[in-house]
Design a protein around this motif. Structure first.
Motif, PDB file in Angstrom:
ATOM      1  N   UNK A   1     -29.476 -37.126   2.232  1.00 21.37           N
ATOM      2  CA  UNK A   1     -30.705 -36.610   1.624  1.00 21.37           C
ATOM      3  C   UNK A   1     -30.444 -35.744   0.399  1.00 21.37           C
ATOM      4  N   UNK A   2     -29.272 -35.106   0.349  1.00 21.38           N
ATOM      5  CA  UNK A   2     -28.969 -34.239  -0.785  1.00 21.38           C
ATOM      6  C   UNK A   2     -28.381 -35.001  -1.964  1.00 21.38           C
ATOM      7  N   UNK A   3     -28.319 -36.340  -1.886  1.00 18.22           N
ATOM      8  CA  UNK A   3     -27.829 -37.158  -2.981  1.00 18.22           C
ATOM      9  C   UNK A   3     -26.354 -37.497  -2.916  1.00 18.22           C
ATOM     10  N   UNK A   4     -25.633 -36.929  -1.969  1.00 13.11           N
ATOM     11  CA  UNK A   4     -24.209 -37.207  -1.826  1.00 13.11           C
ATOM     12  C   UNK A   4     -24.026 -38.562  -1.149  1.00 13.11           C
ATOM     13  N   UNK A   5     -23.132 -39.378  -1.709  1.00 14.39           N
ATOM     14  CA  UNK A   5     -22.814 -40.673  -1.109  1.00 14.39           C
ATOM     15  C   UNK A   5     -21.631 -40.502  -0.179  1.00 14.39           C
ATOM     16  N   UNK A   6     -21.730 -41.055   1.011  1.00 13.31           N
ATOM     17  CA  UNK A   6     -20.667 -40.948   2.004  1.00 13.31           C
ATOM     18  C   UNK A   6     -20.288 -42.331   2.512  1.00 13.31           C
ATOM     19  N   UNK A   7     -19.139 -42.411   3.147  1.00 12.86           N
ATOM     20  CA  UNK A   7     -18.704 -43.618   3.847  1.00 12.86           C
ATOM     21  C   UNK A   7     -18.820 -43.338   5.338  1.00 12.86           C
ATOM     22  N   UNK A   8     -19.254 -44.339   6.098  1.00 12.09           N
ATOM     23  CA  UNK A   8     -19.405 -44.189   7.542  1.00 12.09           C
ATOM     24  C   UNK A   8     -18.580 -45.269   8.225  1.00 12.09           C
ATOM     25  N   UNK A   9     -17.685 -44.855   9.114  1.00 13.83           N
ATOM     26  CA  UNK A   9     -16.853 -45.788   9.858  1.00 13.83           C
ATOM     27  C   UNK A   9     -17.329 -45.818  11.300  1.00 13.83           C
ATOM     28  N   UNK A  10     -17.562 -47.032  11.808  1.00 17.49           N
ATOM     29  CA  UNK A  10     -17.979 -47.189  13.196  1.00 17.49           C
ATOM     30  C   UNK A  10     -16.749 -47.366  14.075  1.00 17.49           C
ATOM     31  N   UNK A  11     -16.719 -46.639  15.166  1.00 17.07           N
ATOM     32  CA  UNK A  11     -15.598 -46.682  16.112  1.00 17.07           C
ATOM     33  C   UNK A  11     -16.155 -47.049  17.484  1.00 17.07           C
ATOM     34  N   UNK A  12     -16.488 -48.279  17.697  1.00 11.95           N
ATOM     35  CA  UNK A  12     -17.181 -48.683  18.927  1.00 11.95           C
ATOM     36  C   UNK A  12     -16.307 -48.679  20.176  1.00 11.95           C
ATOM     37  N   UNK A  13     -15.062 -49.071  20.058  1.00 16.98           N
ATOM     38  CA  UNK A  13     -14.234 -49.309  21.239  1.00 16.98           C
ATOM     39  C   UNK A  13     -13.374 -48.113  21.637  1.00 16.98           C
ATOM     40  N   UNK A  14     -13.954 -46.930  21.597  1.00 19.07           N
ATOM     41  CA  UNK A  14     -13.246 -45.722  22.017  1.00 19.07           C
ATOM     42  C   UNK A  14     -14.075 -44.991  23.055  1.00 19.07           C
ATOM     43  N   UNK A  15     -13.374 -44.397  24.019  1.00 16.21           N
ATOM     44  CA  UNK A  15     -14.106 -43.527  24.939  1.00 16.21           C
ATOM     45  C   UNK A  15     -14.187 -42.138  24.319  1.00 16.21           C
ATOM     46  N   UNK A  16     -14.861 -41.226  24.981  1.00 20.65           N
ATOM     47  CA  UNK A  16     -15.089 -39.894  24.406  1.00 20.65           C
ATOM     48  C   UNK A  16     -13.777 -39.154  24.126  1.00 20.65           C
ATOM     49  N   UNK A  17     -12.833 -39.215  25.057  1.00 22.13           N
ATOM     50  CA  UNK A  17     -11.552 -38.510  24.886  1.00 22.13           C
ATOM     51  C   UNK A  17     -10.797 -39.072  23.686  1.00 22.13           C
ATOM     52  N   UNK A  18     -10.709 -40.398  23.572  1.00 26.74           N
ATOM     53  CA  UNK A  18     -10.023 -41.021  22.436  1.00 26.74           C
ATOM     54  C   UNK A  18     -10.695 -40.651  21.119  1.00 26.74           C
ATOM     55  N   UNK A  19     -12.019 -40.677  21.111  1.00 27.94           N
ATOM     56  CA  UNK A  19     -12.761 -40.351  19.895  1.00 27.94           C
ATOM     57  C   UNK A  19     -12.519 -38.901  19.483  1.00 27.94           C
ATOM     58  N   UNK A  20     -12.589 -37.970  20.425  1.00 32.77           N
ATOM     59  CA  UNK A  20     -12.355 -36.562  20.121  1.00 32.77           C
ATOM     60  C   UNK A  20     -10.926 -36.328  19.637  1.00 32.77           C
ATOM     61  N   UNK A  21      -9.948 -37.011  20.235  1.00 34.11           N
ATOM     62  CA  UNK A  21      -8.561 -36.890  19.784  1.00 34.11           C
ATOM     63  C   UNK A  21      -8.411 -37.420  18.361  1.00 34.11           C
ATOM     64  N   UNK A  22      -9.088 -38.523  18.056  1.00 35.54           N
ATOM     65  CA  UNK A  22      -9.035 -39.115  16.717  1.00 35.54           C
ATOM     66  C   UNK A  22      -9.654 -38.170  15.683  1.00 35.54           C
ATOM     67  N   UNK A  23     -10.803 -37.603  16.004  1.00 39.38           N
ATOM     68  CA  UNK A  23     -11.457 -36.647  15.106  1.00 39.38           C
ATOM     69  C   UNK A  23     -10.564 -35.432  14.882  1.00 39.38           C
ATOM     70  N   UNK A  24      -9.954 -34.919  15.939  1.00 39.64           N
ATOM     71  CA  UNK A  24      -9.059 -33.768  15.824  1.00 39.64           C
ATOM     72  C   UNK A  24      -7.867 -34.087  14.934  1.00 39.64           C
ATOM     73  N   UNK A  25      -7.265 -35.277  15.126  1.00 44.72           N
ATOM     74  CA  UNK A  25      -6.120 -35.683  14.312  1.00 44.72           C
ATOM     75  C   UNK A  25      -6.516 -35.797  12.844  1.00 44.72           C
TER      76      UNK A  25
END
Length: 78
Positions: A2-26
């Motif tokens: 909404x503020x005009x900034x363009x971003x990229x969005x990556x979908x990570x469908x095949x991860x459970x919550x723990x894997x996703x949180x570890x990936x974000x932390x890394x």
């Protein structure tokens, strides 16, 4: 965004919550000029998204293997 900034969005469908949180932390812990830190994320069981700054030159795969223009971006290990 909404503020005009363009971003990229990556979908990570095949991860459970723990894997996703570890990936974000890394990703958040990485500090390198050629690696973008995430600016946000969204987690639901059916939809996991990582939001980062948009880089207009395309994907790393393209830069490394497909871009043959004379003025192409050349990445070096340092």
């Amino acid at each position: 965004m909404r503020n005009g900034v363009t971003v990229a969005v990556k979908r990570m469908r095949d991860m459970n919550r723990v894997e996703f949180e570890e990936h974000i932390q890394m990703l958040g812990d990485l500090r390198h000029p050629n690696v973008l830190s995430p600016v946000g994320y969204h987690y639901r069981r059916e939809e996991k998204l990582i939001v980062s700054e948009f880089m207009p030159r395309g994907s790393l795969l393209y830069v490394l293997h497909s871009d043959q223009r004379p003025d192409r971006v050349v990445l070096d290990w340092p």
